[in-house]
Write an enzyme that holds these catalytic residues in place. Structure first.
Site, PDB file in Angstrom:
ATOM      1  N   ASP A   1     -16.040  -9.118 -25.674  1.00  0.00           N
ATOM      2  CA  ASP A   1     -15.803  -7.950 -26.527  1.00  0.00           C
ATOM      3  C   ASP A   1     -14.300  -7.790 -26.808  1.00  0.00           C
ATOM      4  OD1 ASP A   1     -16.189  -5.427 -27.747  1.00  0.00           O
ATOM      5  OD2 ASP A   1     -15.954  -4.397 -25.824  1.00  0.00           O
TER       6      ASP A   1
ATOM      7  N   ASP B   1     -12.528  -4.346 -28.152  1.00  0.00           N
ATOM      8  CA  ASP B   1     -11.965  -3.031 -27.818  1.00  0.00           C
ATOM      9  C   ASP B   1     -12.237  -2.652 -26.372  1.00  0.00           C
ATOM     10  OD1 ASP B   1     -11.004  -2.490 -30.490  1.00  0.00           O
ATOM     11  OD2 ASP B   1     -13.108  -2.360 -31.043  1.00  0.00           O
TER      12      ASP B   1
END
Lengths: 179, 179
Positions: free
Chosen positions: A8, A10
């Protein structure tokens, strides 16, 4: 065939929360304590009338372009790339004005990754990988492989996944994996 | 759980080739015959000195915004969405200036789809779905599920996948699937 790790962006490799808190202080003159966010999202600790603007900041085309990289993310991912196929999987469909900024940020900070391995998606149930490193428990629940929960203030109470508190802990986790 | 169909955009639901040929005629005054493209890519049938500009057209931010929808794509996908989870999977990382145009095009022409099911990727080996409808044999080779080759001039000679010549044939194929 190498095993595959999806990562991922963020709150895992890009410090979005720090930028949001800094921006909140600029816009409202209020400094939010990271401690106050334990187990909570930013929307839970700000007045209701601030929520829309705090959300709208993420629609600014440049917001995601200048985020800080998480400590050791580059070094550890660069090492992992020798043993694993690395994909970046970000829920960019939630912030569709961010596409270009996210792409350019990845090219700048992770030039050793293959751009054909960047995935801008919504629901990460669509990701075919062996591992997913993510701070969002909902995405880890959607995912079909082994999820690693990257610690963030909002997920402090979540216990159902293997937790990693830093990129050094991610490195340790994969050192203990076979193959 | 519903089975999942991933669907490519260019040359499957969006008529990119038609727009490229129209643009080529505008730029160079030469009308290319679709027949001449059988088994070939556009780059194989144009003079070498035109290639860069023909490629660069796809970097114009609006190029992908105004493509025609393939006949029956909307009707058939809308029907399939009742029985299957539909994801759109496009190799947008090859044309990174197209992100916004592709996103807006999908919202306009496929408003019944969930934007959290849009995937902008490169290599479609990362897609966890039961089926992939794509015109690109390389992407179908990367994919781990059942591939359906959507006919386009460039793939006319390819025989290793189940071929579908139109959205009506896609509909027929799925009518014959169990479940």
């Amino acid at each position: 065939m190498k095993q595959r790790i999806a990562i991922d962006m963020d709150e895992v490799i890009a410090d979005t929360l720090k930028a949001r808190l800094e921006r909140y202080e600029i816009d409202y003159g209020i400094r939010l304590d990271l401690e106050a966010l334990n187990g909570k999202h930013i929307y839970d600790v700000i007045p209701g009338e601030h929520r829309q603007q705090v959300r709208d900041v993420m629609d600014e085309p440049d917001f995601f372009r200048h985020l800080e990289v998480f400590p050791y993310a580059q070094e550890v991912i660069s090492e992992l790339a020798e043993r694993y196929d690395i994909f970046i999987a970000t829920a960019a469909m939630e912030v569709p004005f961010s596409f270009t900024a996210k792409y350019e940020w990845l090219l700048e900070h992770f030039p050793f990754l293959d751009a054909m391995h960047f995935v801008f998606c919504g629901n990460k149930g669509i990701i075919a990988a062996d591992y997913l490193v993510d701070d969002n428990p909902s995405q880890l629940r959607n995912f079909r492989g082994k999820g690693l929960l990257f610690s963030s203030p909002a997920n402090k109470e979540v216990t159902e996944f293997t937790r990693v508190n830093s990129w050094l802990e991610v490195k340790e986790f994969f050192q203990q994996q076979p193959g």
